[in-house]
Design a protein around this motif. Sequence first.
Motif, PDB file in Angstrom:
ATOM      1  N   THR A 499       0.834  -1.207   0.000  1.00  0.00           N
ATOM      2  CA  THR A 499       0.000   0.000   0.000  1.00  0.00           C
ATOM      3  C   THR A 499       0.866   1.255   0.000  1.00  0.00           C
ATOM      4  O   THR A 499       0.569   2.232  -0.700  1.00  0.00           O
ATOM      5  CB  THR A 499      -0.924  -0.004   1.227  1.00  0.00           C
ATOM      6  N   ASN A 500       1.958   1.218   0.776  1.00  0.00           N
ATOM      7  CA  ASN A 500       2.828   2.392   0.848  1.00  0.00           C
ATOM      8  C   ASN A 500       3.550   2.655  -0.470  1.00  0.00           C
ATOM      9  O   ASN A 500       3.932   3.790  -0.755  1.00  0.00           O
ATOM     10  CB  ASN A 500       3.865   2.208   1.957  1.00  0.00           C
ATOM     11  N   ILE A 501       3.736   1.609  -1.274  1.00  0.00           N
ATOM     12  CA  ILE A 501       4.381   1.815  -2.577  1.00  0.00           C
ATOM     13  C   ILE A 501       3.512   2.692  -3.462  1.00  0.00           C
ATOM     14  O   ILE A 501       3.994   3.636  -4.098  1.00  0.00           O
ATOM     15  CB  ILE A 501       4.662   0.464  -3.258  1.00  0.00           C
ATOM     16  N   PHE A 502       2.217   2.411  -3.488  1.00  0.00           N
ATOM     17  CA  PHE A 502       1.306   3.147  -4.369  1.00  0.00           C
ATOM     18  C   PHE A 502       0.837   4.459  -3.751  1.00  0.00           C
ATOM     19  O   PHE A 502       0.506   5.402  -4.477  1.00  0.00           O
ATOM     20  CB  PHE A 502       0.098   2.275  -4.720  1.00  0.00           C
ATOM     21  N   LEU A 503       0.790   4.532  -2.423  1.00  0.00           N
ATOM     22  CA  LEU A 503       0.226   5.712  -1.770  1.00  0.00           C
ATOM     23  C   LEU A 503       1.278   6.653  -1.191  1.00  0.00           C
ATOM     24  O   LEU A 503       0.933   7.749  -0.763  1.00  0.00           O
ATOM     25  CB  LEU A 503      -0.741   5.282  -0.658  1.00  0.00           C
ATOM     26  N   GLU A 504       2.535   6.240  -1.157  1.00  0.00           N
ATOM     27  CA  GLU A 504       3.596   7.114  -0.644  1.00  0.00           C
ATOM     28  C   GLU A 504       4.752   7.238  -1.631  1.00  0.00           C
ATOM     29  O   GLU A 504       5.097   8.342  -2.058  1.00  0.00           O
ATOM     30  CB  GLU A 504       4.117   6.605   0.716  1.00  0.00           C
ATOM     31  N   PHE A 505       5.338   6.108  -2.021  1.00  0.00           N
ATOM     32  CA  PHE A 505       6.530   6.170  -2.859  1.00  0.00           C
ATOM     33  C   PHE A 505       6.247   6.797  -4.223  1.00  0.00           C
ATOM     34  O   PHE A 505       6.956   7.727  -4.652  1.00  0.00           O
ATOM     35  CB  PHE A 505       7.107   4.765  -3.027  1.00  0.00           C
ATOM     36  N   ILE A 506       5.226   6.324  -4.907  1.00  0.00           N
ATOM     37  CA  ILE A 506       4.948   6.832  -6.264  1.00  0.00           C
ATOM     38  C   ILE A 506       4.609   8.315  -6.253  1.00  0.00           C
ATOM     39  O   ILE A 506       5.186   9.093  -7.033  1.00  0.00           O
ATOM     40  CB  ILE A 506       3.840   5.989  -6.929  1.00  0.00           C
ATOM     41  N   PRO A 507       3.680   8.810  -5.400  1.00  0.00           N
ATOM     42  CA  PRO A 507       3.433  10.262  -5.397  1.00  0.00           C
ATOM     43  C   PRO A 507       4.643  11.074  -4.950  1.00  0.00           C
ATOM     44  O   PRO A 507       4.829  12.207  -5.404  1.00  0.00           O
ATOM     45  CB  PRO A 507       2.258  10.425  -4.414  1.00  0.00           C
ATOM     46  N   ALA A 579      -0.303  15.006  -6.717  1.00  0.00           N
ATOM     47  CA  ALA A 579       0.368  14.075  -5.813  1.00  0.00           C
ATOM     48  C   ALA A 579       0.146  14.427  -4.348  1.00  0.00           C
ATOM     49  O   ALA A 579       0.249  13.554  -3.475  1.00  0.00           O
ATOM     50  CB  ALA A 579       1.871  14.044  -6.116  1.00  0.00           C
ATOM     51  N   VAL A 580      -0.169  15.687  -4.054  1.00  0.00           N
ATOM     52  CA  VAL A 580      -0.357  16.099  -2.647  1.00  0.00           C
ATOM     53  C   VAL A 580      -1.612  15.460  -2.044  1.00  0.00           C
ATOM     54  O   VAL A 580      -1.529  14.791  -1.006  1.00  0.00           O
ATOM     55  CB  VAL A 580      -0.389  17.636  -2.543  1.00  0.00           C
ATOM     56  N   PRO A 581      -2.817  15.617  -2.629  1.00  0.00           N
ATOM     57  CA  PRO A 581      -3.971  14.897  -2.062  1.00  0.00           C
ATOM     58  C   PRO A 581      -3.841  13.378  -2.198  1.00  0.00           C
ATOM     59  O   PRO A 581      -4.432  12.628  -1.413  1.00  0.00           O
ATOM     60  CB  PRO A 581      -5.152  15.427  -2.880  1.00  0.00           C
ATOM     61  N   TRP A 582      -3.098  12.939  -3.173  1.00  0.00           N
ATOM     62  CA  TRP A 582      -2.837  11.490  -3.320  1.00  0.00           C
ATOM     63  C   TRP A 582      -2.149  10.956  -2.056  1.00  0.00           C
ATOM     64  O   TRP A 582      -2.534   9.933  -1.494  1.00  0.00           O
ATOM     65  CB  TRP A 582      -1.961  11.287  -4.558  1.00  0.00           C
ATOM     66  N   MET A 583      -1.139  11.668  -1.595  1.00  0.00           N
ATOM     67  CA  MET A 583      -0.457  11.248  -0.368  1.00  0.00           C
ATOM     68  C   MET A 583      -1.304  11.509   0.873  1.00  0.00           C
ATOM     69  O   MET A 583      -1.249  10.759   1.854  1.00  0.00           O
ATOM     70  CB  MET A 583       0.878  12.006  -0.232  1.00  0.00           C
ATOM     71  N   LEU A 584      -2.100  12.574   0.844  1.00  0.00           N
ATOM     72  CA  LEU A 584      -2.786  13.025   2.050  1.00  0.00           C
ATOM     73  C   LEU A 584      -4.058  12.251   2.364  1.00  0.00           C
ATOM     74  O   LEU A 584      -4.300  11.882   3.513  1.00  0.00           O
ATOM     75  CB  LEU A 584      -3.096  14.522   1.915  1.00  0.00           C
ATOM     76  N   LEU A 585      -4.870  11.947   1.371  1.00  0.00           N
ATOM     77  CA  LEU A 585      -6.233  11.474   1.632  1.00  0.00           C
ATOM     78  C   LEU A 585      -6.444   9.979   1.413  1.00  0.00           C
ATOM     79  O   LEU A 585      -7.185   9.344   2.161  1.00  0.00           O
ATOM     80  CB  LEU A 585      -7.220  12.257   0.752  1.00  0.00           C
ATOM     81  N   ILE A 586      -5.810   9.409   0.395  1.00  0.00           N
ATOM     82  CA  ILE A 586      -6.169   8.049  -0.002  1.00  0.00           C
ATOM     83  C   ILE A 586      -5.778   7.025   1.063  1.00  0.00           C
ATOM     84  O   ILE A 586      -6.558   6.132   1.396  1.00  0.00           O
ATOM     85  CB  ILE A 586      -5.520   7.701  -1.360  1.00  0.00           C
ATOM     86  N   LYS A 587      -4.582   7.152   1.633  1.00  0.00           N
ATOM     87  CA  LYS A 587      -4.137   6.148   2.612  1.00  0.00           C
ATOM     88  C   LYS A 587      -5.014   6.129   3.856  1.00  0.00           C
ATOM     89  O   LYS A 587      -5.450   5.048   4.291  1.00  0.00           O
ATOM     90  CB  LYS A 587      -2.671   6.400   2.983  1.00  0.00           C
ATOM     91  N   PRO A 588      -5.337   7.279   4.506  1.00  0.00           N
ATOM     92  CA  PRO A 588      -6.244   7.217   5.662  1.00  0.00           C
ATOM     93  C   PRO A 588      -7.615   6.642   5.318  1.00  0.00           C
ATOM     94  O   PRO A 588      -8.204   5.898   6.117  1.00  0.00           O
ATOM     95  CB  PRO A 588      -6.344   8.679   6.115  1.00  0.00           C
ATOM     96  N   TYR A 589      -8.136   6.973   4.114  1.00  0.00           N
ATOM     97  CA  TYR A 589      -9.444   6.450   3.721  1.00  0.00           C
ATOM     98  C   TYR A 589      -9.407   4.933   3.546  1.00  0.00           C
ATOM     99  O   TYR A 589     -10.317   4.229   4.000  1.00  0.00           O
ATOM    100  CB  TYR A 589      -9.900   7.123   2.423  1.00  0.00           C
TER     101      TYR A 589
END
Length: 758
Positions: A499-507, A579-589
């Motif tokens: 999950t962190n690869i797609f929601l943290e590393f890529i953005p 990439a900012v909302p990508w990192m900010l919102l998707i992982k907590p949701y």
Amino acid sequence: MGSIFRSEEMCLIQLFVQAETAYCCVNELGELGLVQFRDLNPGIIAFQRKFVNEVRRCEEMERILRFLEKEITKANIPIIESAENDKAPCPRDVIELEAAFEKLEKELKEINTNQEALKNNCLELTELKFLLQITEDFFEEDEFISKDVFIVFFQGEQFKSKVMKICDGFHATVYPCPETLHERMEMSIGVNMQIEDLHTILDQTEKYRRNLLLSAAKDVHKWNVKVKKMKAIYYTLNLCNIDITQKCLIAEIWCPVTDLKKVHCTLTEESIRNGSTMPPILNRIETNQTPPTFNKTNTFTVGFQNIVDAYGVGNYQEVNPAPYSIITFPFIFAIMFGDCGHGLIMAIMAAGMILYEKHHKNIEMNNEILTILCHGRYIILLMGLFSIYTGLIYNDCFSKTFNLFGSAWNVTAMFQPNGPWSNETLQNSSVLQLNPAVLGVFSGKPYPFGIDPIWNIAVNKLTFMNSYKMKMSVILGVFHMLFGVTLSLLNHVYFKELTNIFLEFIPEVIFLTALFGYLVFLIIFKWCVFTVSESEIAPSILVHFINMLMFNYSGPAMTPFYCKQRSIQTFLVLIALLAVPWMLLIKPYLLYSDHQRTKHVVHLCDNSKVSIFQSEHTEAEIKGGGDKNHWEEEKFSFGDTFVQQAIHTIEYCLGCVSNTASYLRLWALSLAHAELSEVLWHMVLHNGFTASKGLSSIGLTITFAAFAILSVAILLIMEGLSAFLHALRLHWVEFQNKFYKGAGYKFIPFSFTDICKR
């Protein structure tokens, strides 16, 4: 992934050893230095532990040894360090060792007491000797002599008591004075004989005391090592448990998985050697505790590992920055310290410390600064070698240049008939400018290696080096940060955090490359496309980058670098903002949705299944010693998760901006070092060579000595320390925070080598 790039895999093992052989087994573990004991009795008071008396016995022996060392040092006797590895004595030998220490202490104290009494007695007799001598002089000369010795005449016992009180009040020593000359002569002869006898006894006592201390000095270091090992063994045994039968000792220890067989074989051999009826039993146990972090090092890598650990000990099994810092740290240092001459001096100094490594022990004990330098000798060596390399790139050696490949600029082409210059131009002009537009002035070919030497005499040298080093700093900084973000991918893959690869590393990569990667592209594009003659009309990279972020494409300064530049820049800014909302919102949701889904599945289970689940889990908890309520619904806070992710997002996005600017310190310190070097050359050594009347050989020697001292003090020490600290900051803050948490705790093995150094 090898252990050099990631910490060693650790395991928790339970050890069962027969009580009679526990001391010897722990002794062998200390010799190996591969295990870390856990305290199984954290709530037990110290005096309730079994081996506390043995620890106190060792502390008493340490006190005696400190007393011996003090007496040996007072007698100016060197303590001989044993080169052999003195093992801890067996328990049955401890009583003999303790008795020998007590006997030696008692004998030495008696000698000191007797020697002190003899010295006092000798002092009293010496005083009496001088008193008799001065008394005789008084009676012979029959006049008053001002001396520190007084003769008192009195009559009656009443006056005698008053005189004695006065003498006691002034702490005077009272001696009887014979009345007749014959009695005084006899008394004087007797006193002299007693003084001679006392001197003979004192000499013999001092000789015997010195022989005793010399004998102890040969063994005191060996005794210290044995007592320290003994104390460490008993202290470690207190961390263990003893079963009800008092025949088996139980311990839990952390151990590297690769060394598990070695530990087991060593314990088995020691148990057989000591006649144990029960072999040691090692059970690898599962635990929810985070293992300690252990990175294997050698003489070369230990300095770089210490630099990383100073920031924080890494989390268990996360990527270790130390192997990469072996290259990046000295290289970043060398960018700020680029000078062939200074780098060569630093490399020679480090090479000398490496070659004479065996002679460091005495230095390390006496000087803390030299100790630090000796421990970091390989770091200093690499910093010196890399400084030589960057110095060749800058073409800078003590502010002078090398003309190895000639120059790409030709002054001859500027003269008539091809160029505008004439002889009158040379006579009437103090500064002339080469025009690359004139045919033959500039070849247009890149210099084979480093900077063209003609820039050293150019008036606009500082302007050219400013632009060159500033852009180079930005390029290196962006690549360094991007490398750090790439290392975070290794952590995500190893810990299976897809999950962190797609929601943290890529953005993160998208944000960094879309903005600052594009800035690097503009720098390289401008270098490659625009020629020297077109440098004055070339667009400004900084203006284009700022206007790109502000979506401003109007104005005369916005001449595009290439076609469709506006569309590409708009696209890059939009995906960076995305990439900012990508990192900010998707992982907590996603975490919240996963929690709700798990909670819904649990509520749908029927009561019988829940009962079966509870009973099975309870049985498992009884066997594994886990938490009884671990099966219950795990608490989840969406607010905490969102705030944590918001902090990470803000820190990363703002950090990319501030960190990129932070790498400009490479440009600033490099220019400062070059300018200081040039100032020292022109104000000290150059003046010595160009003096109007010339200097004698002595004067030139003094000038060169001043230049050398100032170069070492200012450029090597002060500038070197400054560049080292800035390189340290760039690694800790700008590089390691992209992938390195540093929130673990260090593996501290039970090692006699480390214990004896304390």
